[in-house]
Motif scaffolding. Structure first.
Motif, PDB file in Angstrom:
ATOM      1  N   GLU A 142      16.628  56.905  73.671  1.00 25.81           N
ATOM      2  CA  GLU A 142      15.678  57.536  74.691  1.00 25.81           C
ATOM      3  C   GLU A 142      14.711  56.800  75.727  1.00 25.81           C
ATOM      4  N   HIS A 143      14.510  55.505  75.219  1.00 27.78           N
ATOM      5  CA  HIS A 143      13.699  54.703  75.900  1.00 27.78           C
ATOM      6  C   HIS A 143      14.168  53.322  75.426  1.00 27.78           C
ATOM      7  N   VAL A 144      13.752  52.291  76.380  1.00 28.43           N
ATOM      8  CA  VAL A 144      13.980  50.871  76.246  1.00 28.43           C
ATOM      9  C   VAL A 144      12.895  49.948  76.188  1.00 28.43           C
ATOM     10  N   PHE A 145      12.644  49.151  75.352  1.00 31.12           N
ATOM     11  CA  PHE A 145      11.788  48.116  75.576  1.00 31.12           C
ATOM     12  C   PHE A 145      12.496  46.651  75.562  1.00 31.12           C
ATOM     13  N   SER A 146      11.797  45.684  76.128  1.00 34.75           N
ATOM     14  CA  SER A 146      12.265  44.472  76.239  1.00 34.75           C
ATOM     15  C   SER A 146      11.332  43.416  76.231  1.00 34.75           C
ATOM     16  N   SER A 147      12.141  42.192  76.099  1.00 34.88           N
ATOM     17  CA  SER A 147      11.408  40.932  76.117  1.00 34.88           C
ATOM     18  C   SER A 147      10.885  40.693  77.482  1.00 34.88           C
ATOM     19  N   PRO A 148      10.037  40.001  78.100  1.00 34.65           N
ATOM     20  CA  PRO A 148       9.679  39.755  79.425  1.00 34.65           C
ATOM     21  C   PRO A 148      10.586  38.682  80.062  1.00 34.65           C
ATOM     22  N   MET A 149      11.775  38.231  79.231  1.00 30.93           N
ATOM     23  CA  MET A 149      12.630  37.226  79.928  1.00 30.93           C
ATOM     24  C   MET A 149      13.790  37.750  80.410  1.00 30.93           C
ATOM     25  N   LYS A 150      14.169  37.057  81.736  1.00 31.97           N
ATOM     26  CA  LYS A 150      15.284  37.656  82.573  1.00 31.97           C
ATOM     27  C   LYS A 150      16.616  37.901  81.702  1.00 31.97           C
ATOM     28  N   ARG A 151      16.912  37.248  80.653  1.00 31.85           N
ATOM     29  CA  ARG A 151      18.277  37.533  79.961  1.00 31.85           C
ATOM     30  C   ARG A 151      18.209  38.780  79.150  1.00 31.85           C
ATOM     31  N   CYS A 152      16.806  39.205  78.770  1.00 30.40           N
ATOM     32  CA  CYS A 152      16.778  40.508  77.935  1.00 30.40           C
ATOM     33  C   CYS A 152      16.572  41.623  78.799  1.00 30.40           C
TER      34      CYS A 152
ATOM     35  N   ALA B  46      22.632  46.153  81.236  1.00 30.74           N
ATOM     36  CA  ALA B  46      24.287  46.190  81.043  1.00 30.74           C
ATOM     37  C   ALA B  46      24.316  46.986  79.901  1.00 30.74           C
ATOM     38  N   VAL B  47      23.555  47.245  78.886  1.00 27.08           N
ATOM     39  CA  VAL B  47      23.888  47.770  77.441  1.00 27.08           C
ATOM     40  C   VAL B  47      23.255  49.318  77.496  1.00 27.08           C
ATOM     41  N   PHE B  48      22.251  49.513  78.238  1.00 27.84           N
ATOM     42  CA  PHE B  48      21.533  50.922  78.006  1.00 27.84           C
ATOM     43  C   PHE B  48      21.417  51.635  79.415  1.00 27.84           C
ATOM     44  N   GLY B  49      22.039  50.829  80.501  1.00 24.56           N
ATOM     45  CA  GLY B  49      21.813  51.339  81.985  1.00 24.56           C
ATOM     46  C   GLY B  49      20.339  51.442  82.279  1.00 24.56           C
ATOM     47  N   GLU B  50      19.570  50.613  81.685  1.00 30.10           N
ATOM     48  CA  GLU B  50      17.807  50.622  82.129  1.00 30.10           C
ATOM     49  C   GLU B  50      17.555  49.501  82.885  1.00 30.10           C
ATOM     50  N   GLU B  51      17.367  49.781  84.347  1.00 29.75           N
ATOM     51  CA  GLU B  51      17.173  48.782  85.208  1.00 29.75           C
ATOM     52  C   GLU B  51      15.459  48.314  85.240  1.00 29.75           C
ATOM     53  N   ASP B  52      14.725  49.316  84.549  1.00 31.66           N
ATOM     54  CA  ASP B  52      13.301  48.886  84.385  1.00 31.66           C
ATOM     55  C   ASP B  52      12.846  49.211  83.022  1.00 31.66           C
ATOM     56  N   PRO B  53      13.133  48.273  82.105  1.00 35.79           N
ATOM     57  CA  PRO B  53      12.820  48.445  80.575  1.00 35.79           C
ATOM     58  C   PRO B  53      11.265  48.319  80.324  1.00 35.79           C
ATOM     59  N   GLU B  54      10.689  49.016  79.464  1.00 34.01           N
ATOM     60  CA  GLU B  54       9.275  48.573  79.228  1.00 34.01           C
ATOM     61  C   GLU B  54       9.158  47.162  78.576  1.00 34.01           C
ATOM     62  N   ILE B  55       8.157  46.343  79.228  1.00 33.06           N
ATOM     63  CA  ILE B  55       8.117  44.914  78.618  1.00 33.06           C
ATOM     64  C   ILE B  55       6.944  44.965  77.619  1.00 33.06           C
ATOM     65  N   ILE B  56       7.428  44.100  76.562  1.00 32.15           N
ATOM     66  CA  ILE B  56       6.405  43.984  75.621  1.00 32.15           C
ATOM     67  C   ILE B  56       6.393  42.231  75.282  1.00 32.15           C
ATOM     68  N   GLU B  57       5.294  41.852  75.807  1.00 32.46           N
ATOM     69  CA  GLU B  57       5.097  40.333  75.895  1.00 32.46           C
ATOM     70  C   GLU B  57       5.345  39.691  74.628  1.00 32.46           C
ATOM     71  N   GLU B  58       5.027  40.068  73.525  1.00 30.76           N
ATOM     72  CA  GLU B  58       5.188  39.724  72.249  1.00 30.76           C
ATOM     73  C   GLU B  58       6.648  39.472  71.840  1.00 30.76           C
ATOM     74  N   PHE B  59       7.455  39.936  72.554  1.00 31.44           N
ATOM     75  CA  PHE B  59       8.967  40.055  72.220  1.00 31.44           C
ATOM     76  C   PHE B  59       9.479  38.704  72.747  1.00 31.44           C
ATOM     77  N   ARG B  60       8.829  37.793  73.563  1.00 32.12           N
ATOM     78  CA  ARG B  60       9.370  36.583  73.868  1.00 32.12           C
ATOM     79  C   ARG B  60      10.020  35.671  72.492  1.00 32.12           C
TER      80      ARG B  60
ATOM     81  N   GLN C 289      12.616  59.593  69.577  1.00 31.37           N
ATOM     82  CA  GLN C 289      13.043  59.421  68.143  1.00 31.37           C
ATOM     83  C   GLN C 289      14.368  58.435  68.147  1.00 31.37           C
ATOM     84  N   SER C 290      14.772  57.886  69.292  1.00 27.23           N
ATOM     85  CA  SER C 290      15.474  56.623  69.260  1.00 27.23           C
ATOM     86  C   SER C 290      15.046  55.573  70.321  1.00 27.23           C
ATOM     87  N   ILE C 291      14.991  54.256  70.094  1.00 29.58           N
ATOM     88  CA  ILE C 291      14.484  53.498  71.144  1.00 29.58           C
ATOM     89  C   ILE C 291      15.627  52.160  71.027  1.00 29.58           C
TER      90      ILE C 291
END
Length: 201
Positions: free
Chosen positions: A45-55, A61-75, A138-140
């Motif tokens: 339902e929603h995608v979170f990501s590291s702030p780094m380009k590769r993520c 590519a994986v979830f079709g999400e061009e603008d994932p929600e960034i969480i800095e601590e995932f670096r 319920q799914s991220i």
């Protein structure tokens, strides 16, 4: 709540077996993107990501999400003097040799200590779960780094080894958490899944 943890696609540094951490903002290679796009990942339902380009690229590519929600601590972890180098290039460096002899028990030379990194990654996942819970998801999906996956899984599954949770590019785990126990601060025992729910081994 179901959480899909996915390691980013292969970068040039990954291909060359270099230490690519929090100081190297490499993109996923064209071949890496194609590999990800050929696979089918669980829908979320929603995608979170590291702030780094590769993520961020992997989220698309994986979830079709061009603008994932960034969480800095995932670096990714700060590898210090290891950053961008191969094992062979580092051999003979006294700081590197001492680190290797410690079995990873010491902080990365001029970089981050594994316990601190683990705590940071768990904080990041807690933030993602809290945000998702407030919004009723319920799914991220979380497009992160190999080190981040090892960090959170080793902390959530008591008695497990950090390095045992290593995954290749585009691989990951599907885990489910008991949200009530999670809210109470109990990480261990809240997770089901683990090695039996590994994706794309």
């Amino acid at each position: 709540m179901k959480i899909i943890l996915v390691r980013h696609g292969q970068t040039e540094g990954n291909r060359e077996h270099r230490f690519i951490g929090g100081r190297s903002d490499e993109p996923v290679t064209k071949e890496g993107i194609l590999t990800l796009e050929k696979r089918i990942y669980p829908k979320v339902e929603h995608v979170f990501s590291s702030p780094m380009k590769r993520c961020i690229q992997t989220a698309k590519a994986v979830f079709g999400e061009e603008d994932p929600e960034i969480i800095e601590e995932f670096r990714e972890c700060d590898f210090g003097i290891l950053e961008g180098k191969t094992h062979e290039e580092l051999m003979g460096d006294p700081l590197y040799d001492t680190f290797v002899e410690s079995g990873g028990g010491l902080p990365f030379p001029e970089g981050e200590a594994i316990p601190d990194f683990n705590a940071r990654c768990v904080k990041a996942l807690q933030k993602a779960v809290e945000i998702a819970g407030e919004r009723g998801y319920q799914s991220i999906g979380c497009t992160v780094h190999g080190g981040v996956i090892m960090a959170v899984m080793s902390q959530m599954v008591k008695g497990s080894d950090y390095y045992a949770w290593n995954v290749e590019n585009g691989e990951g785990y599907i885990v489910e958490i008991d949200e009530e126990k999670w809210k109470e601060g109990h990480l261990d025992g809240t997770v089901t899944g683990g090695t039996l729910h590994r994706i794309y081994t």
